[in-house]
Scaffold this motif. Sequence first.
Motif, PDB file in Angstrom:
ATOM      1  N   THR A   1       0.829  -1.206   0.000  1.00  0.00           N
ATOM      2  CA  THR A   1       0.000   0.000   0.000  1.00  0.00           C
ATOM      3  C   THR A   1       0.860   1.252   0.000  1.00  0.00           C
ATOM      4  O   THR A   1       0.567   2.232  -0.695  1.00  0.00           O
ATOM      5  CB  THR A   1      -0.922  -0.001   1.227  1.00  0.00           C
TER       6      THR A   1
ATOM      7  N   LYS B   1       2.220   1.910  -3.522  1.00  0.00           N
ATOM      8  CA  LYS B   1       1.226   2.492  -4.422  1.00  0.00           C
ATOM      9  C   LYS B   1       0.982   3.956  -4.085  1.00  0.00           C
ATOM     10  O   LYS B   1       0.791   4.789  -4.972  1.00  0.00           O
ATOM     11  CB  LYS B   1      -0.071   1.686  -4.334  1.00  0.00           C
ATOM     12  N   TRP B   2       0.959   4.256  -2.789  1.00  0.00           N
ATOM     13  CA  TRP B   2       0.788   5.658  -2.371  1.00  0.00           C
ATOM     14  C   TRP B   2       1.947   6.508  -2.878  1.00  0.00           C
ATOM     15  O   TRP B   2       1.751   7.624  -3.355  1.00  0.00           O
ATOM     16  CB  TRP B   2       0.695   5.709  -0.851  1.00  0.00           C
TER      17      TRP B   2
ATOM     18  N   LEU C   1       1.773   9.713  -5.440  1.00  0.00           N
ATOM     19  CA  LEU C   1       2.307  11.017  -5.057  1.00  0.00           C
ATOM     20  C   LEU C   1       3.372  11.488  -6.033  1.00  0.00           C
ATOM     21  O   LEU C   1       3.490  12.678  -6.325  1.00  0.00           O
ATOM     22  CB  LEU C   1       2.874  10.940  -3.634  1.00  0.00           C
TER      23      LEU C   1
ATOM     24  N   GLU D   1       7.863  14.601  -2.096  1.00  0.00           N
ATOM     25  CA  GLU D   1       7.382  13.263  -1.775  1.00  0.00           C
ATOM     26  C   GLU D   1       8.074  12.745  -0.521  1.00  0.00           C
ATOM     27  O   GLU D   1       7.447  12.164   0.369  1.00  0.00           O
ATOM     28  CB  GLU D   1       7.655  12.325  -2.948  1.00  0.00           C
TER      29      GLU D   1
ATOM     30  N   ARG E   1       6.103  11.929   2.922  1.00  0.00           N
ATOM     31  CA  ARG E   1       6.115  10.553   3.428  1.00  0.00           C
ATOM     32  C   ARG E   1       6.442  10.540   4.909  1.00  0.00           C
ATOM     33  O   ARG E   1       5.839   9.813   5.690  1.00  0.00           O
ATOM     34  CB  ARG E   1       7.141   9.734   2.641  1.00  0.00           C
TER      35      ARG E   1
ATOM     36  N   ASP F   1       3.182  12.119   6.754  1.00  0.00           N
ATOM     37  CA  ASP F   1       1.893  11.448   6.672  1.00  0.00           C
ATOM     38  C   ASP F   1       1.913  10.010   7.160  1.00  0.00           C
ATOM     39  O   ASP F   1       0.904   9.501   7.632  1.00  0.00           O
ATOM     40  CB  ASP F   1       1.386  11.461   5.227  1.00  0.00           C
ATOM     41  N   GLU F   2       3.066   9.306   6.997  1.00  0.00           N
ATOM     42  CA  GLU F   2       3.106   7.910   7.409  1.00  0.00           C
ATOM     43  C   GLU F   2       3.431   7.782   8.903  1.00  0.00           C
ATOM     44  O   GLU F   2       3.697   8.763   9.581  1.00  0.00           O
ATOM     45  CB  GLU F   2       4.158   7.162   6.583  1.00  0.00           C
TER      46      GLU F   2
END
Length: 204
Positions: free
Chosen positions: A172, A175-176, A180, A189, A193, A196-197
Amino acid sequence: MRDRLVARRTSVINQIRAFLLERGISFRKGPASLRRQMPEILENADEKLSPGMRRLLDFLWQEWKGLQAQIESLNTDLEQIASSDPSCVRLQQIPGVGPLVSTAVVSAIGNGAAFKRGREFAAWLGLVPRQWSTGGKTKLLGISKRGNPYLRKMFIHGARAAVLRVKRESSTLGKWMSGLETRAARNSEVCRRIGDENTVKRRA
C-alpha cells in the motif's frame, strides 16, 4: 558523536583528493575507489610524489583508517542497542528506519507520548511547510527546518532510501508513493512521506 566523526572523515577524504588532484591523480566519485588504491599510491614511485607529499598523504591515510575504525565501532554499538530495545525494534518496522534513525528517535523523544500523531512529530522536526498567511490567504513555502537538525537529516535520508527500495506494486505504501510521485517533486514526496506515514507511533 558518530555524525561528527563522519564529517571529519569526509573532510580528510576531500583533502586527500585535493592533494592528489593537484598532481594530476583523480578518482571516481565516492570513497571506495580511493580507499582501495591509497596503499598503491603511497608505495608507487611512478606517481612522482615528493617525499614530503607522501608523508602528508600517509598521515591523512592513517587518520582516515582510524576514523573508519571508530565509526564502525559506534555502528556496532548502535546496532546492538537497536536490536535489544523494544521501541527501536518497533520503529525499524517502518520502511527507511534502521538502527541509526531508531536509536536517535528514542534518544530524542523517548516513548513519543508528547505527540498525538506523526504529523505533529514532523512539525517538531521542521519537515512541514512554512506558512505565510495574510488577508485570509494562506501560502505554503518550503519546509520550516526547525527542530532537531540531526534527526531531520536522518529521516530525510531514510525516506529517500524507502522511495528507492520499497516495492511499489506489492504494498500500500508503494502504491501511495507512486501516486504522489505523479503530482509532486521527489523531495516533496520524501517530506510528505515522513509527515503522513507512521514515522513515529505513540506506542513506540
